[in-house]
Scaffold this active site. Structure first.
Site, mmCIF file in Angstrom:
data_model
loop_
_atom_site.group_PDB
_atom_site.id
_atom_site.type_symbol
_atom_site.label_atom_id
_atom_site.label_comp_id
_atom_site.label_asym_id
_atom_site.label_seq_id
_atom_site.Cartn_x
_atom_site.Cartn_y
_atom_site.Cartn_z
ATOM 1 N N LYS A 95 2.805 4.556 -1.287
ATOM 2 C CA LYS A 95 2.655 5.602 -2.294
ATOM 3 C C LYS A 95 3.815 6.556 -2.092
ATOM 4 C CE LYS A 95 -1.897 4.657 -1.238
ATOM 5 N NZ LYS A 95 -2.456 4.209 -0.016
ATOM 6 N N ASP B 289 16.151 11.791 -6.848
ATOM 7 C CA ASP B 289 17.547 12.206 -6.663
ATOM 8 C C ASP B 289 18.092 11.899 -5.270
ATOM 9 O OD1 ASP B 289 17.631 13.106 -9.276
ATOM 10 O OD2 ASP B 289 17.079 15.145 -8.732
ATOM 11 N N HIS C 35 0.803 -1.215 0.000
ATOM 12 C CA HIS C 35 0.000 0.000 0.000
ATOM 13 C C HIS C 35 0.840 1.270 0.000
ATOM 14 C CE1 HIS C 35 -3.792 2.153 1.311
ATOM 15 N NE2 HIS C 35 -4.186 1.353 0.344
#
Length: 131
Positions: free
Chosen positions: A64, A69, A62
């Site tokens: 996100k 960089d 789950h």
């Protein structure tokens, strides 16, 4: 990038364009979400040469998260409840946090990504090829 659900054409096109510019784009996605609907952009990303792996260890991967960089002074992390989907952008109440110029946080998220990557399997368009 770690994604639970990924249906955003806009973001997919941006990642594909970045890949074409030589940016190392790597995506780790939830296996069930990747194969559960026709709107997933994961096939498009994979076809463009972006490395895609699938998390299979958990009931739901789950996460996100986008790490940009890592290891540089300009490192950034994007995270929150926001799935990389049309619904998240246009229909849902979501939150997103962008942490810029914080290499320590970016490195911590990158280390977490590598830990999850160690258990992930390569994406293949034909789900039956995944063990």
């Amino acid at each position: 990038m770690q994604a639970f659900s990924f249906t955003s054409r806009t973001l997919a096109n941006s990642l594909i364009a970045a890949r074409r510019r030589g940016v190392d784009v790597q995506i780790m996605a939830d296996r069930e979400q990747t194969f559960s609907g026709e709107a997933s952009r994961i096939p498009d990303l994979s076809k463009s040469g972006i490395t895609v792996v699938l998390e299979t260890r958990y009931q739901s991967a789950h996460n996100k998260v986008m790490v940009i960089d890592a290891g540089s002074a300009d490192a950034a992390v994007i995270t929150g409840s926001y799935n990389w989907t049309y619904a998240a952008e246009n229909k849902n109440a979501e939150n997103v946090m962008i942490l810029r110029h914080n290499p320590e946080i970016a490195n911590a998220y990158a280390a977490n990504w590598r830990r999850h990557r160690a258990d992930a399997l390569p994406y293949f368009r034909d789900e039956s090829t995944i063990q």
